[in-house]
Structure formats: C-alpha cells, structure tokens
Design a protein around this motif. Structure first.
Motif, mmCIF file in Angstrom:
data_model
loop_
_atom_site.group_PDB
_atom_site.id
_atom_site.type_symbol
_atom_site.label_atom_id
_atom_site.label_comp_id
_atom_site.label_asym_id
_atom_site.label_seq_id
_atom_site.Cartn_x
_atom_site.Cartn_y
_atom_site.Cartn_z
ATOM 1 N N ARG A 131 28.742 44.144 37.755
ATOM 2 C CA ARG A 131 27.286 43.844 37.216
ATOM 3 C C ARG A 131 27.438 42.324 36.696
ATOM 4 N NH1 ARG A 131 24.076 48.142 34.746
ATOM 5 N NH2 ARG A 131 24.709 50.167 35.295
ATOM 6 N N ALA A 132 28.296 41.707 36.370
ATOM 7 C CA ALA A 132 28.667 40.497 35.932
ATOM 8 C C ALA A 132 28.251 39.449 37.107
ATOM 9 C CB ALA A 132 29.576 40.243 35.184
ATOM 10 N N ILE A 133 28.725 39.599 38.338
ATOM 11 C CA ILE A 133 28.780 38.599 39.358
ATOM 12 C C ILE A 133 27.590 39.094 40.368
ATOM 13 C CG2 ILE A 133 30.183 37.806 41.141
ATOM 14 C CD1 ILE A 133 32.709 38.237 39.323
ATOM 15 N N LYS A 134 26.878 38.046 40.516
ATOM 16 C CA LYS A 134 25.505 38.251 41.248
ATOM 17 C C LYS A 134 25.812 38.849 42.759
ATOM 18 C CE LYS A 134 21.098 35.915 42.480
ATOM 19 N NZ LYS A 134 20.306 34.685 42.317
ATOM 20 N N ASN A 135 26.751 37.893 43.510
ATOM 21 C CA ASN A 135 26.902 38.156 44.945
ATOM 22 C C ASN A 135 28.164 39.083 45.261
ATOM 23 O OD1 ASN A 135 24.810 36.734 45.685
ATOM 24 N ND2 ASN A 135 25.876 34.814 45.149
ATOM 25 N N TYR A 136 28.647 39.886 44.188
ATOM 26 C CA TYR A 136 29.816 40.595 44.283
ATOM 27 C C TYR A 136 29.934 41.440 45.636
ATOM 28 C CZ TYR A 136 33.477 43.989 43.032
ATOM 29 O OH TYR A 136 34.493 44.756 42.982
ATOM 30 N N ASP A 137 28.934 42.120 46.079
ATOM 31 C CA ASP A 137 28.898 42.723 47.293
ATOM 32 C C ASP A 137 29.076 42.055 48.557
ATOM 33 O OD1 ASP A 137 28.938 45.302 46.103
ATOM 34 O OD2 ASP A 137 26.555 45.142 45.899
ATOM 35 N N ARG A 138 28.849 40.917 48.338
ATOM 36 C CA ARG A 138 29.137 39.753 49.617
ATOM 37 C C ARG A 138 30.489 39.064 49.730
ATOM 38 N NH1 ARG A 138 23.198 36.689 49.027
ATOM 39 N NH2 ARG A 138 22.052 38.530 48.924
ATOM 40 N N MET A 139 31.264 39.478 48.680
ATOM 41 C CA MET A 139 32.584 38.738 48.842
ATOM 42 C C MET A 139 33.957 39.846 48.579
ATOM 43 S SD MET A 139 31.946 35.814 45.876
ATOM 44 C CE MET A 139 31.033 36.784 44.632
ATOM 45 N N ARG A 140 35.001 39.376 48.922
ATOM 46 C CA ARG A 140 36.247 40.126 48.935
ATOM 47 C C ARG A 140 36.595 40.304 47.393
ATOM 48 N NH1 ARG A 140 39.720 36.548 52.825
ATOM 49 N NH2 ARG A 140 38.341 36.577 54.514
ATOM 50 N N ALA A 141 37.019 41.457 47.186
ATOM 51 C CA ALA A 141 37.602 41.790 45.873
ATOM 52 C C ALA A 141 38.797 42.373 45.878
ATOM 53 C CB ALA A 141 36.492 42.808 44.988
ATOM 54 N N ASN A 142 39.605 42.013 44.864
ATOM 55 C CA ASN A 142 40.950 42.565 44.684
ATOM 56 C C ASN A 142 41.539 42.335 43.181
ATOM 57 O OD1 ASN A 142 43.655 43.761 45.481
ATOM 58 N ND2 ASN A 142 43.460 42.787 47.276
ATOM 59 N N GLU A 143 42.701 42.720 42.887
ATOM 60 C CA GLU A 143 43.272 42.503 41.641
ATOM 61 C C GLU A 143 44.629 41.681 41.768
ATOM 62 O OE1 GLU A 143 44.002 46.349 39.554
ATOM 63 O OE2 GLU A 143 41.674 46.841 39.795
ATOM 64 N N ILE A 144 44.861 40.995 40.746
ATOM 65 C CA ILE A 144 46.205 40.240 40.925
ATOM 66 C C ILE A 144 46.675 40.294 39.256
ATOM 67 C CG2 ILE A 144 45.607 38.835 42.664
ATOM 68 C CD1 ILE A 144 45.240 36.672 40.705
ATOM 69 N N MET A 145 47.986 40.182 39.294
ATOM 70 C CA MET A 145 48.757 39.785 38.033
ATOM 71 C C MET A 145 49.083 38.282 37.510
ATOM 72 S SD MET A 145 48.984 42.908 36.555
ATOM 73 C CE MET A 145 50.161 42.914 35.268
ATOM 74 N N ILE A 146 48.542 37.825 36.696
ATOM 75 C CA ILE A 146 48.868 36.542 36.149
ATOM 76 C C ILE A 146 49.675 36.691 34.889
ATOM 77 C CG2 ILE A 146 48.087 34.095 35.659
ATOM 78 C CD1 ILE A 146 45.895 34.584 37.640
ATOM 79 N N ALA A 147 50.881 36.312 34.815
ATOM 80 C CA ALA A 147 51.580 36.173 33.622
ATOM 81 C C ALA A 147 51.535 37.322 32.929
ATOM 82 C CB ALA A 147 51.093 34.971 32.491
ATOM 83 N N GLY A 148 51.618 38.463 33.718
ATOM 84 C CA GLY A 148 51.568 39.909 33.029
ATOM 85 C C GLY A 148 50.317 40.504 32.700
ATOM 86 N N ILE A 149 49.029 39.746 33.199
ATOM 87 C CA ILE A 149 47.805 39.991 32.824
ATOM 88 C C ILE A 149 46.980 40.485 34.055
ATOM 89 C CG2 ILE A 149 45.647 39.235 31.679
ATOM 90 C CD1 ILE A 149 47.342 37.449 30.088
#
Length: 215
Positions: A131-149
């Motif tokens: 909901r927060a990112i306007k062009n979300y559906d037009r981009m790649r999406a994934n998850e990563i860990m940075i410094a344990g977060i």
C-alpha cells in the motif's frame, strides 16, 4: 465517609497535577535538545547556501528546506517529528501510535533517474508495504536480512538497490532505518529513519554521501 473520599480524590488530583508539571518541563527540555541538536547537525553537514524552518506544534518538531550547491543535487527537505514527551497523558498513547522519534529526509535532484528501488524495514508500514509504494506491482519484490533485521526490497534497477543496501550496511546502527528509496517520478532520494541522537550524525553524513553519489 464522603469527606474522606473527597479528600482522597483531591490529593490524587494534586499528585497527578504535580507529576504532569514535572513531565511537561522534563519532556519539553528533552525535545528542545533534540530539535536544536538535529538542526545544528543538518547545517553542519549539508552546509546549505540557504535554509527555511517551519515549526510543527510547539515542541513536536519542524520542517526544513536546505538549498544545496552540489552538482544536480539542488535541495534537501527534512522533517523531524518527536514524541510529545511534554504531555503526561498523550505521551503513553503516542508510544503506541507514533512509536518513536522520526526523521524524514528527501534529497531533490535536477536529473532523471532510470528505474526505482526501495528497501523497507519489515513492520514499518502497518497496512503493508504494498500500500505504501505506488508502483509495487511493476517491480520485483523480495526479502533480505541486513544486520539481523528483515527488510523488504522492491526494485526495477539493481544498481540503485545495491547502492541503498550498501548505504544501510555501512551505518553504525542499521536498525534505525525504516525506508530508503530512489524514486524517478519526483527525482528524489527518500530516507525515513528513527531519530537517535547517538547515530544521527552518522546517518546524515552517509545519506548525504549517497545523495552526492547519485548527483
């Protein structure tokens, strides 16, 4: 009996009023310290050729515009919002609603960006990152860990994404980051973070370096 109850209520009111006054002066003092410190560090690091400040409430924060001199990087817009520590009654509620002191930085450029990239701390947007990112559906999406977060990554420009991730990784405390984005639509670098005085200077210096690398 009624007289004793009235007396107890009166004493309770006096105690609450006394605590509220102490909270007001202590909370106001701490917020003013944060306001003065953050504004001083911004000017020290950005070295603006011009600046405009606008208060938000009495002790809640400010908005500022800094005109810059670096290549295509023409200005920075900063918003600082603080918890209402001066209010005994609203402060506990704000810990649930606002959660923490915040700083928002937008660097504006006179150049085009090809592609977009976002790194968002998981749980920052209560209604979800989609909901927060306007062009979300037009981009790649994934998850990563940075410094344990855990962070969400949403992007269509891997180069921009690498720059953002590198910026977060080099911070003294990556955990203050909520959202970093390079947005071509308005030619901005956007940073939303927790305002922690012990890590603020590091955040400002490295965010400005990131902005200059994009100019």
């Amino acid at each position: 009996m009624d007289i004793e109850i009235s007396r107890d209520v009166f004493i309770l009111i006096i105690v609450i009023a006394f605590v509220a006054v102490i909270q007001f002066y202590k909370g106001r003092r701490w917020n003013l310290i944060l306001i003065e410190y953050s504004a001083r560090k911004l000017e020290e690091i950005l070295q603006p050729r011009d600046k405009i400040y606008q208060w938000i409430g009495l002790y809640v924060g400010y908005r500022a515009v800094f005109k810059l001199l670096y290549k295509s990087l023409n200005r920075a817009e900063v918003t600082v919002t603080l918890l209402p520590r001066q209010s005994l009654f609203y402060y506990p509620i704000s810990l649930i609603t606002s959660r923490f002191d915040k700083i928002f930085i937008m660097y504006w450029f006179d150049r085009e960006f090809i592609g977009e990239a976002h790194v968002v701390r998981k749980g920052y947007y209560r209604l979800g990152v989609r909901r927060a990112i306007k062009n979300y559906d037009r981009m790649r999406a994934n998850e990563i860990m940075i410094a344990g977060i855990k962070f969400y990554i949403i992007y269509n420009n891997p180069g921009f994404l690498r720059k953002i991730i590198r910026f977060i990784e080099t911070l003294e405390e990556p955990g203050i980051i909520n959202h970093v984005a390079i947005v071509p639509e308005n030619k901005t670098l956007y940073i939303a973070a927790r305002l922690k005085p012990q890590w603020l200077e590091d955040l400002l210096r490295k965010s400005y370096n990131l902005a200059k690398s994009l100019a």
